[in-house]
Every structure is written in structure tokens, then in C-alpha cells.
Scaffold this active site. Sequence first.
Site, mmCIF file in Angstrom:
data_model
loop_
_atom_site.group_PDB
_atom_site.id
_atom_site.type_symbol
_atom_site.label_atom_id
_atom_site.label_comp_id
_atom_site.label_asym_id
_atom_site.label_seq_id
_atom_site.Cartn_x
_atom_site.Cartn_y
_atom_site.Cartn_z
ATOM 1 N N ASP A 184 -7.979 4.135 -2.459
ATOM 2 C CA ASP A 184 -8.080 3.604 -4.124
ATOM 3 C C ASP A 184 -9.310 4.223 -4.758
ATOM 4 O O ASP A 184 -9.516 4.031 -5.896
ATOM 5 C CB ASP A 184 -8.207 2.458 -4.073
ATOM 6 N N HIS A 239 -11.904 5.512 0.880
ATOM 7 C CA HIS A 239 -10.566 4.726 0.922
ATOM 8 C C HIS A 239 -9.670 5.347 -0.075
ATOM 9 O O HIS A 239 -10.042 5.726 -1.272
ATOM 10 C CB HIS A 239 -10.951 3.193 0.916
ATOM 11 N N HIS A 290 -19.590 -1.054 4.185
ATOM 12 C CA HIS A 290 -18.157 -1.558 4.043
ATOM 13 C C HIS A 290 -17.266 -1.387 5.181
ATOM 14 O O HIS A 290 -16.228 -1.020 5.105
ATOM 15 C CB HIS A 290 -17.704 -0.535 2.665
ATOM 16 N N HIS A 332 -13.388 -3.619 -10.552
ATOM 17 C CA HIS A 332 -12.530 -3.375 -9.304
ATOM 18 C C HIS A 332 -12.450 -4.888 -9.016
ATOM 19 O O HIS A 332 -12.613 -5.262 -7.656
ATOM 20 C CB HIS A 332 -13.734 -2.896 -8.208
#
Length: 341
Positions: free
Chosen positions: A61, A59, A163, A302
Site C-alpha cells: 500500500d 509494503h 513496523h 492512513h
Amino acid sequence: MTIEFQILGDPGRDNCVLASVNTGAANSRLLFDCGEGCLQDLSVSQLRSIDAVFFSHFHMDHIAGFDALFRHNFNRPNGPLRLFGPADAGKILGHRLQGFTWNLVDDAIGSVVIHELCADRQRAFVRYGREGFLTAHVVEEDLSSDYVYRTEQFAVTAIELDHGTPSIGYHVREVPRLNICEQAMREMGVLPGPWLQAVKDLSLPGSTDIALQDGTWKLEDLRRRLLKTSPGDSFAYLTDFSLDAEQETQLVDWLSGCHTLVCENNFRNSDRQLAERSHHLVSEDVGRIASKARVDRLILFHLSDRYSPQEWQDQLSEVKSIFADVQFPNEWRFDAARENG
């Protein structure tokens, strides 16, 4: 030896972890994920000293800062840059390497080895700078070990988490330490000296004679009397995942012996529905995992920018109600996060 690490990036922004395994004679630097802006405070020499990057998943980020790292490592002279990630690592990282024009690289010496970590196997491919990183050559090496990366000083294991896409967790363990038992030395009545290095150097045969104050000893006898083994340091990196009961049991077992757990804390307990929808944990999940795995300490990172700095502190309290030895990274300044938010 010890493992030192720092959390890069501000609270509520992209984060990653830079770890250093220092043996005294060698210092290996490992990067876990590579978010946007996370590397901006590192010097060029620090960036070039990174030996391997361990991606949890891809992803934005978690990979947006990769170009800054690659810029200073695409032609490194001291061996390949190693990149680890889930099953789509070869495709995604291959595209990243191809996102530049490579027309002046005939004499390039750099290379990149990409390791794909699947649930039941590992694959590796090398791309060469002199080829403009165009072709993925299969690496012919033993990839069947329980470890995804290993040196003489430490080993890294991995676990695949969910995830909505595979997210890889990593556990870094130093090799067990060999120490001299000082009490045993006192009982023998011998003085320390250079001979102790021979006792700890297991490459020397046990039949080697060592002259001490009270006579000559065989190395194997000295080792039996004087050497003691203690576990090395360890830390685990977990981010962006959810668990069912079976996976939680597997994760807790995998974390066995972990000294420091660095783990996401993306959602408050009251937002469990949002967390489940996006495959994240809530505070009580994080605390429960740390407690059941009996880690020595827990560091939260995070965090979501949907919350205020006060709400982040509330999350910390939620985790602390289950697992006491928990903190935010020492590097974080919440006043700066408030200004940037």
C-alpha cells in the site's frame, strides 16, 4: 518560502503526500510514499516535476503506484529521479526497475539514484536508462551528513521506526529565512530600494560599499542593523510504526520545531491489541506524540477501512482530546469514501 502539500488518496484507501517547497525562484516537489491510485488525479507535467520520492517502507500500500510515476520519469532530461527508502531499497526498487523490457534505450539520458537509509549510515546507487537500469553503480558522494537530502532551500532528515520492518519517518525543514527588519529601517531613516537585495545576498563581501540617502555604508554594518533570521517552514511525515518509551523520546526530540505533522491514525484506542500486533499506533499515541513534540498542527491520514466514516470521526475526537489542533486532510470527502466502501 513556504512548504505546501496535499494528501493524495481517499480515506480508508492508500495515501501519500505530495509536498512543494516554493522559494519564488524555484519549486521543488517531493513525494512521500506512492500508494495505489494516489497519483491518478495528477497531470503528466505534475508527475514529471517530482524531484524525489521518500518511501517509508515497501509494503504494497506504499509502493503500488510507483509504476505510474516511473513511466513518466525514466528518461527525464533534468537530472536523476531520486528514490529514498530503508535498507532494502536498492534490492526492491532495483527489481521494480527491471520489471520492464529495455531494448530501445541506447540513447536514453535518464537515471535513477536509489538511497538506502540505514540506522547508522546511508548508501546510494545510480542506475542508468541507457543500461536498461541493470547495474547499480555506487555513488561517490558525501553521505555522512545528518541530512539525507539537502538543497540550498531545504533539508530532509530521517528517523528509523519499527513496523516489524524498518519504517522511515521524514522531516523537511526550510533553511532559516533572512528578513529585513522594517522597524530598524525606520529608525535609520532610509527608504527601501534595490540595495536591500545586496543586504540579503550573503555571497557579496561585507566590505562592499552601499550608497544610501544619508551617506555610504558597508554591507556588514547594514546587515548587522537590518537583518533578522527566522525559522523556515517545516513538516514531518510519519506512518506505520510502533514505539517503546526510548524510541518515543528520540522521536519527540527529532520532531522539535516541526510546524505540521502528517501522521497515521490506523487504529482506535479500543483496538490497541490489534495495533500492537501489526506495529501501528492508536489515537492516543498520535495525540501524545504531537503534544509532547509541541508541533503547531497535526493532520491525520492512513485510516483503516475496517472502520466506518463515523468511527473515523470518533478517532479524530480521541486525538483531539489530547492535542487540540488536529484535523483530517482538507482534500478528503467522506461521502465519497462511504460510496467507495
